[in-house]
Design a protein around this motif. Structure first.
Motif, PDB file in Angstrom:
ATOM      1  N   ILE A 208       0.866  -1.175   0.000  1.00  0.00           N
ATOM      2  CA  ILE A 208       0.000   0.000   0.000  1.00  0.00           C
ATOM      3  C   ILE A 208       0.906   1.230   0.000  1.00  0.00           C
ATOM      4  O   ILE A 208       1.577   1.524   1.000  1.00  0.00           O
ATOM      5  CB  ILE A 208      -0.925   0.016   1.229  1.00  0.00           C
ATOM      6  CG1 ILE A 208      -1.726  -1.294   1.315  1.00  0.00           C
ATOM      7  CG2 ILE A 208      -1.873   1.209   1.172  1.00  0.00           C
ATOM      8  CD1 ILE A 208      -2.552  -1.423   2.571  1.00  0.00           C
ATOM      9  N   PHE A 209       0.968   1.931  -1.117  1.00  0.00           N
ATOM     10  CA  PHE A 209       1.876   3.065  -1.265  1.00  0.00           C
ATOM     11  C   PHE A 209       1.249   4.331  -0.686  1.00  0.00           C
ATOM     12  O   PHE A 209       0.089   4.654  -0.947  1.00  0.00           O
ATOM     13  CB  PHE A 209       2.241   3.250  -2.735  1.00  0.00           C
ATOM     14  CG  PHE A 209       3.119   2.157  -3.261  1.00  0.00           C
ATOM     15  CD1 PHE A 209       4.501   2.272  -3.200  1.00  0.00           C
ATOM     16  CD2 PHE A 209       2.570   1.006  -3.800  1.00  0.00           C
ATOM     17  CE1 PHE A 209       5.317   1.248  -3.657  1.00  0.00           C
ATOM     18  CE2 PHE A 209       3.371  -0.018  -4.270  1.00  0.00           C
ATOM     19  CZ  PHE A 209       4.759   0.103  -4.196  1.00  0.00           C
ATOM     20  N   ALA A 210       2.045   5.038   0.114  1.00  0.00           N
ATOM     21  CA  ALA A 210       1.609   6.286   0.748  1.00  0.00           C
ATOM     22  C   ALA A 210       2.853   7.079   1.121  1.00  0.00           C
ATOM     23  O   ALA A 210       3.982   6.575   1.014  1.00  0.00           O
ATOM     24  CB  ALA A 210       0.758   5.996   1.974  1.00  0.00           C
ATOM     25  N   GLY A 211       2.669   8.307   1.555  1.00  0.00           N
ATOM     26  CA  GLY A 211       3.808   9.152   1.896  1.00  0.00           C
ATOM     27  C   GLY A 211       4.448   8.791   3.221  1.00  0.00           C
ATOM     28  O   GLY A 211       3.849   8.123   4.071  1.00  0.00           O
ATOM     29  N   TYR A 212       5.692   9.221   3.389  1.00  0.00           N
ATOM     30  CA  TYR A 212       6.388   9.014   4.653  1.00  0.00           C
ATOM     31  C   TYR A 212       5.567   9.589   5.811  1.00  0.00           C
ATOM     32  O   TYR A 212       5.023  10.696   5.732  1.00  0.00           O
ATOM     33  CB  TYR A 212       7.754   9.710   4.639  1.00  0.00           C
ATOM     34  CG  TYR A 212       8.826   8.963   3.887  1.00  0.00           C
ATOM     35  CD1 TYR A 212       9.423   7.823   4.413  1.00  0.00           C
ATOM     36  CD2 TYR A 212       9.252   9.413   2.635  1.00  0.00           C
ATOM     37  CE1 TYR A 212      10.421   7.151   3.723  1.00  0.00           C
ATOM     38  CE2 TYR A 212      10.246   8.740   1.930  1.00  0.00           C
ATOM     39  CZ  TYR A 212      10.828   7.611   2.477  1.00  0.00           C
ATOM     40  OH  TYR A 212      11.816   6.938   1.784  1.00  0.00           O
ATOM     41  N   GLY A 213       5.487   8.809   6.876  1.00  0.00           N
ATOM     42  CA  GLY A 213       4.836   9.283   8.085  1.00  0.00           C
ATOM     43  C   GLY A 213       3.336   9.142   8.131  1.00  0.00           C
ATOM     44  O   GLY A 213       2.716   9.472   9.147  1.00  0.00           O
ATOM     45  N   VAL A 214       2.714   8.650   7.038  1.00  0.00           N
ATOM     46  CA  VAL A 214       1.261   8.427   7.056  1.00  0.00           C
ATOM     47  C   VAL A 214       0.945   7.380   8.127  1.00  0.00           C
ATOM     48  O   VAL A 214       1.609   6.340   8.206  1.00  0.00           O
ATOM     49  CB  VAL A 214       0.764   7.965   5.671  1.00  0.00           C
ATOM     50  CG1 VAL A 214      -0.668   7.432   5.756  1.00  0.00           C
ATOM     51  CG2 VAL A 214       0.848   9.110   4.669  1.00  0.00           C
ATOM     52  N   PRO A 215      -0.076   7.602   8.962  1.00  0.00           N
ATOM     53  CA  PRO A 215      -0.377   6.674  10.059  1.00  0.00           C
ATOM     54  C   PRO A 215      -0.725   5.262   9.568  1.00  0.00           C
ATOM     55  O   PRO A 215      -1.383   5.096   8.538  1.00  0.00           O
ATOM     56  CB  PRO A 215      -1.588   7.315  10.744  1.00  0.00           C
ATOM     57  CG  PRO A 215      -1.526   8.750  10.366  1.00  0.00           C
ATOM     58  CD  PRO A 215      -0.954   8.787   8.978  1.00  0.00           C
ATOM     59  N   VAL A 216      -0.277   4.281  10.314  1.00  0.00           N
ATOM     60  CA  VAL A 216      -0.629   2.878  10.083  1.00  0.00           C
ATOM     61  C   VAL A 216      -1.382   2.389  11.310  1.00  0.00           C
ATOM     62  O   VAL A 216      -0.918   2.548  12.446  1.00  0.00           O
ATOM     63  CB  VAL A 216       0.625   2.014   9.847  1.00  0.00           C
ATOM     64  CG1 VAL A 216       0.244   0.536   9.770  1.00  0.00           C
ATOM     65  CG2 VAL A 216       1.335   2.453   8.569  1.00  0.00           C
ATOM     66  N   ARG A 217      -2.544   1.794  11.088  1.00  0.00           N
ATOM     67  CA  ARG A 217      -3.421   1.384  12.174  1.00  0.00           C
ATOM     68  C   ARG A 217      -3.520  -0.144  12.247  1.00  0.00           C
ATOM     69  O   ARG A 217      -3.376  -0.840  11.241  1.00  0.00           O
ATOM     70  CB  ARG A 217      -4.822   1.948  11.975  1.00  0.00           C
ATOM     71  CG  ARG A 217      -4.865   3.450  11.675  1.00  0.00           C
ATOM     72  CD  ARG A 217      -6.281   3.937  11.481  1.00  0.00           C
ATOM     73  NE  ARG A 217      -6.962   3.307  10.347  1.00  0.00           N
ATOM     74  CZ  ARG A 217      -8.210   3.566   9.993  1.00  0.00           C
ATOM     75  NH1 ARG A 217      -8.926   4.424  10.705  1.00  0.00           N
ATOM     76  NH2 ARG A 217      -8.754   2.982   8.950  1.00  0.00           N
ATOM     77  N   SER A 218      -3.811  -0.634  13.434  1.00  0.00           N
ATOM     78  CA  SER A 218      -4.141  -2.045  13.572  1.00  0.00           C
ATOM     79  C   SER A 218      -5.420  -2.323  12.803  1.00  0.00           C
ATOM     80  O   SER A 218      -6.372  -1.549  12.858  1.00  0.00           O
ATOM     81  CB  SER A 218      -4.333  -2.409  15.044  1.00  0.00           C
ATOM     82  OG  SER A 218      -4.843  -3.731  15.173  1.00  0.00           O
ATOM     83  N   THR A 219      -5.456  -3.432  12.094  1.00  0.00           N
ATOM     84  CA  THR A 219      -6.644  -3.804  11.336  1.00  0.00           C
ATOM     85  C   THR A 219      -7.634  -4.613  12.164  1.00  0.00           C
ATOM     86  O   THR A 219      -8.745  -4.873  11.709  1.00  0.00           O
ATOM     87  CB  THR A 219      -6.246  -4.632  10.104  1.00  0.00           C
ATOM     88  OG1 THR A 219      -5.395  -5.711  10.530  1.00  0.00           O
ATOM     89  CG2 THR A 219      -5.500  -3.785   9.090  1.00  0.00           C
ATOM     90  N   CYS A 220      -7.242  -5.004  13.380  1.00  0.00           N
ATOM     91  CA  CYS A 220      -8.047  -5.993  14.102  1.00  0.00           C
ATOM     92  C   CYS A 220      -7.914  -5.851  15.608  1.00  0.00           C
ATOM     93  O   CYS A 220      -7.063  -5.121  16.121  1.00  0.00           O
ATOM     94  CB  CYS A 220      -7.576  -7.392  13.695  1.00  0.00           C
ATOM     95  SG  CYS A 220      -5.822  -7.696  14.132  1.00  0.00           S
ATOM     96  N   TYR A 221      -8.756  -6.585  16.318  1.00  0.00           N
ATOM     97  CA  TYR A 221      -8.533  -6.859  17.724  1.00  0.00           C
ATOM     98  C   TYR A 221      -7.432  -7.915  17.790  1.00  0.00           C
ATOM     99  O   TYR A 221      -7.488  -8.932  17.076  1.00  0.00           O
ATOM    100  CB  TYR A 221      -9.783  -7.438  18.383  1.00  0.00           C
ATOM    101  CG  TYR A 221     -10.928  -6.475  18.568  1.00  0.00           C
ATOM    102  CD1 TYR A 221     -10.962  -5.598  19.650  1.00  0.00           C
ATOM    103  CD2 TYR A 221     -11.997  -6.458  17.673  1.00  0.00           C
ATOM    104  CE1 TYR A 221     -12.026  -4.727  19.831  1.00  0.00           C
ATOM    105  CE2 TYR A 221     -13.066  -5.591  17.853  1.00  0.00           C
ATOM    106  CZ  TYR A 221     -13.068  -4.732  18.928  1.00  0.00           C
ATOM    107  OH  TYR A 221     -14.119  -3.867  19.117  1.00  0.00           O
ATOM    108  N   GLY A 222      -6.457  -7.709  18.628  1.00  0.00           N
ATOM    109  CA  GLY A 222      -5.397  -8.697  18.689  1.00  0.00           C
ATOM    110  C   GLY A 222      -4.338  -8.343  19.708  1.00  0.00           C
ATOM    111  O   GLY A 222      -4.487  -7.427  20.519  1.00  0.00           O
ATOM    112  N   ILE A 223      -3.251  -9.103  19.646  1.00  0.00           N
ATOM    113  CA  ILE A 223      -2.119  -8.924  20.552  1.00  0.00           C
ATOM    114  C   ILE A 223      -0.845  -8.795  19.724  1.00  0.00           C
ATOM    115  O   ILE A 223      -0.628  -9.559  18.783  1.00  0.00           O
ATOM    116  CB  ILE A 223      -2.001 -10.107  21.529  1.00  0.00           C
ATOM    117  CG1 ILE A 223      -3.208 -10.120  22.477  1.00  0.00           C
ATOM    118  CG2 ILE A 223      -0.713 -10.031  22.332  1.00  0.00           C
ATOM    119  CD1 ILE A 223      -3.222 -11.278  23.445  1.00  0.00           C
TER     120      ILE A 223
END
Length: 326
Positions: A208-223
């Motif tokens: 998934i291409f995006a600019g430097y520093g773009v936030p990345v989020r957890s996709t799920c409930y997990g550990i």
């Protein structure tokens, strides 16, 4: 007959009826009712039983050597184990016969039979096995290891128990797209493409291409199971969800503050930012355009393998957009 079973037969409420045609929400409710009844009867924390049940359900749906779940519970006990290894009639639910041959099955609903296809009998039989060891965490781990003979299985079940205990509910299947929609990004199906750096290999994920520093989020409930450097993936994070699926986030520019291994996360929680790290020793960056490498891996109780995350990403992206419109 065990003391716990006697207690159950004396004080349990009328039998729960498990129909095959019910909504997912109804199934969660029925399972929770059963788990709580087990807890009341045996003092085994409900989230321990729920974790075992869901672990087994998740592997049964991806295995071909064991049958798919037929009821609302997922624990599978082989007929020879249920009835006793030397029992000549392994389908006979007779309690005297099963007890004579030291079988696993017990009567969990008070009908005088130990039916291997009855949800309550199955759950209470496994609970009865746990009681032979103890209900605290250390003895529960020992019971699991002696049953599965696999450290990975014990670890996965304990992770599920931790999630259920933390959130206090069974429905932990919600997902979200890893990049917030207010940022520009692009992606296509790149799973299986050839990669050359570090030796010939295939691409086990979607870029998934995006600019430097773009936030990345957890996709799920997990550990969070993994955090750190890898020469291929750079700074990366691995999260295991409730269904034994491992979500892999690579080439990160950095991590969210205080993110650590063992941390509980949920959909949309910040875990890091887009970067271009990897393909070298720790700190290597800039050998390719900034992007998030997102991979998914499934554990089936024996091994783990990658599968194409692209269809899931498309679905989560569409679902996020729909929520925003509503």
């Amino acid at each position: 007959m065990t003391c716990s079973l006697i207690f159950f037969l004396l004080f349990a409420s009328p039998n729960i009826s498990f129909g095959k045609e019910m909504s997912e929400e109804e199934a969660y409710q029925k399972r929770m009712e059963l788990y709580k009844r087990v807890e009341l009867t045996t003092q085994i924390p409900w989230y321990y039983i729920a974790a075992v049940d869901h672990y087994e359900r998740s592997i049964r749906f991806v295995r071909k050597d064991i049958p798919k779940p037929g009821g609302i519970t997922g624990i599978y006990i082989k007929p020879v184990q249920w009835a006793g290894w030397l029992n000549p009639n392994q389908t006979n639910p007779s309690l005297p016969s099963i007890e004579l041959f030291n079988g696993f099955g017990i009567d969990g609903n008070g009908d005088g039979k130990a039916n291997m296809n009855d949800d309550e009998d199955i759950i209470y039989s496994f609970a009865n096995y746990i009681l032979k060891y103890g209900i605290d965490e250390d003895h529960f781990r020992i019971a699991l290891w002696n049953y599965y003979k696999r450290d990975r299985a014990v670890g996965l079940i304990m992770e599920k128990a931790k999630l259920y205990r933390h959130f206090g509910k069974l429905d932990l299947n919600a997902k979200t797209f890893p990049i917030p929609h207010r940022f520009n990004y692009s992606y296509r199906d790149t799973w299986g493409d050839r990669r050359g750096w570090g030796g010939r290999r295939i691409h086990e994920g979607t870029d998934i291409f995006a600019g430097y520093g773009v936030p990345v989020r957890s996709t799920c409930y997990g550990i969070v199971e993994l955090k750190g450097w890898n020469k291929f993936g750079g700074w990366r994070v691995g999260i295991r969800d409730i269904n034994n699926t491992y979500h892999y986030f690579a080439h990160l520019n950095g991590y969210a503050k205080d993110l650590h291994v063992g941390q509980i996360v949920e959909p949309g929680m910040l875990i890091g930012s887009v970067g271009s790290t990897g393909y070298g020793p720790p700190g290597t960056s800039g050998k390719f355009p900034p992007h998030l490498h997102y991979g998914m891996y499934k554990d089936n109780g024996y091994s783990e393998w990658s599968f194409d995350p692209y269809p899931h990403l498309r679905q989560w992206e569409w679902s996020d957009r729909k929520k925003r419109k509503n």
